[in-house]
Design an enzyme around this catalytic site. Structure first.
Site, PDB file in Angstrom:
ATOM      1  N   TYR A  97       0.908  -1.232   0.086  1.00  0.00           N
ATOM      2  CA  TYR A  97       0.031  -0.031   0.046  1.00  0.00           C
ATOM      3  C   TYR A  97       0.885   1.309  -0.085  1.00  0.00           C
ATOM      4  O   TYR A  97       0.781   2.159   0.717  1.00  0.00           O
ATOM      5  CB  TYR A  97      -0.880  -0.058   1.214  1.00  0.00           C
TER       6      TYR A  97
ATOM      7  N   CYS B  45      -4.761   3.633  10.629  1.00  0.00           N
ATOM      8  CA  CYS B  45      -5.547   4.673  11.013  1.00  0.00           C
ATOM      9  C   CYS B  45      -6.597   4.172  11.539  1.00  0.00           C
ATOM     10  O   CYS B  45      -7.690   4.856  11.874  1.00  0.00           O
ATOM     11  CB  CYS B  45      -5.628   5.580   9.958  1.00  0.00           C
TER      12      CYS B  45
END
Length: 406
Positions: A265, A363
């Site tokens: 990612y 997150c």
């Protein structure tokens, strides 16, 4: 950090800083408790360490990216056009308004200044509304799907003076472009580049797929951990760069002395390039689905003199690991998935490569807890879990989990 609180005249309507009235030390305690409740038992079972949250010394002005919607508000004009030149959109008097959407609505709450934004940002966004009104550029009407100007997004450099302004329009044609650019440069001399982004879809998403540079290079630069990064109008780049350095440093510590690193990612390559920059003997492969981000990562590697040790691939990370990962012999895998977390297939792919270390940057601690449970079942233990406060005055908390193979 004293037990003081901050006040904002639009806090009740805006809702963006839901914990603004909570003293900052208590905010940090709440976030620490959330991480403890979700992952404390797992960390202790693995014999790892749950560290104290890293907060900010002064939790203000930390957002270096800001945005606003635009709308036409009927009524008296907001600027002095004179009685013979009323501001019109359609058939009524009124003005272009901007600011924040009130919580749970699409009603715009005007904002002159925001406590958590870079002080340049809101002034620039408000200037865009005034310039558009003066030049008779109609604001977007989301009910009818008409009008031109939908949003503006501004990014302000943290360690550079670059400022990138993105004007999001419904249509490609933007009449009087030269006049518009001239007016914006007069009103906002600190802006170093202006880009038009076209979003012709009926959607709540801010940005569209097409961009056209109106002024300057069409991108900006900022710096993290001694590395310089290109940021384009659609690039993902953390909005709180000061705490991003804290987050990335923890990720690099989690990778330890790994010589071969997979950055999954990887976006525009920020973590992987910082990892290569930190250790001269380290090589990095970054995998990212978005081809534009991969191209930007390649340019960033060249800028930071690590292109010989960084390779970026446009591919689905799960498929790429299954197809080519075994030949690479990675010592560490760094994963930084979106809020929805990773997938069982990706996590199984990570475990199949058998790296000694896995670093999971998250997150969303809820989805991270789910994914860490899978990694633990597949032979990894949590060595260190470090919370980081990236968004003071909100309930959000970031975490970096460093895992080792059992």
């Amino acid at each position: 950090m004293g037990f003081k609180t901050y006040t904002c005249p639009i806090a009740r309507d805006c809702g963006g800083c839901e914990w603004l009235a909570v003293p900052y030390p208590l905010q940090l305690k709440r976030k620490q408790n959330q991480v403890e409740e979700l992952l404390g038992a797992a960390v202790r079972e693995d014999g790892g360490q749950l560290e104290a949250i890293r907060g900010m010394d002064e939790p203000l002005r930390y957002r270096h990216k800001a945005a606003t919607p635009f709308a036409f508000e009927p009524g008296r004009p907001a600027t002095s056009a004179g009685p013979n030149r009323p501001h019109r959109q359609g058939s009524g008097r009124g003005h272009i308004t901007c600011g924040f959407y009130a919580a749970g609505t699409h009603r715009i709450v005007p904002c002159e200044d925001c406590l958590v934004e870079d002080p340049r940002a809101r002034r620039i966004l408000n200037a865009v509304a005034k310039v558009a009104e003066r030049l008779h550029i109609p604001a977007y009407d989301e009910d009818r799907g008409t009008g031109v100007l939908r949003h503006a997004v501004v990014r302000c450099g943290w360690k550079t003076d670059d400022v990138l302004l993105v004007l999001v329009t419904r249509v490609d044609e933007l009449r009087g472009t030269e006049r518009l650019v001239s007016a914006l440069r007069d009103a906002c001399p600190e802006v170093t580049s202006i880009v038009q982004n076209v979003n012709d879809r009926r959607t709540n998403a801010i940005l569209g797929r097409r961009c056209r540079t109106l002024f300057g290079p069409g991108h900006m630069y900022d710096e993290l951990l001694g590395c310089r990064f290109e940021i384009g109008p659609t690039s993902f780049y953390q909005t709180n760069p000061a705490q991003t350095e804290v987050l990335y440093q923890l990720a690099l510590e989690g990778a330890s002395d790994a010589r071969r690193v997979l950055d999954a990612y990887c976006g525009t390559g920020t973590i992987g390039i910082c990892a290569a920059h930190a250790a001269a003997e380290r090589s990095v492969v970054g995998v990212e689905q978005v081809s534009g981000a991969v191209a930007c990562a390649g340019r960033n590697a060249v800028t930071n003199d690590v292109a010989g040790r960084c390779r970026f691939v446009a591919a689905d990370a799960t498929a790429w690991m299954a197809r080519e990962g075994h030949a690479e012999h990675f010592d560490a895998i760094i994963m930084d998935p979106p809020r929805a977390g990773s997938t069982p297939e990706f996590i199984a792919g990570v475990a199949a490569l058998r790296p000694e270390r896995v670093v999971y940057v998250s997150c969303n601690v809820v989805t991270q807890a789910r994914d860490l449970a899978l990694l633990r079942e597949l032979g990894y233990r949590i060595e260190r879990l470090s919370p980081v406060d990236m968004f003071p005055h909100t309930k959000h908390v970031e975490t970096v989990a460093a895992l080792t193979r059992k």
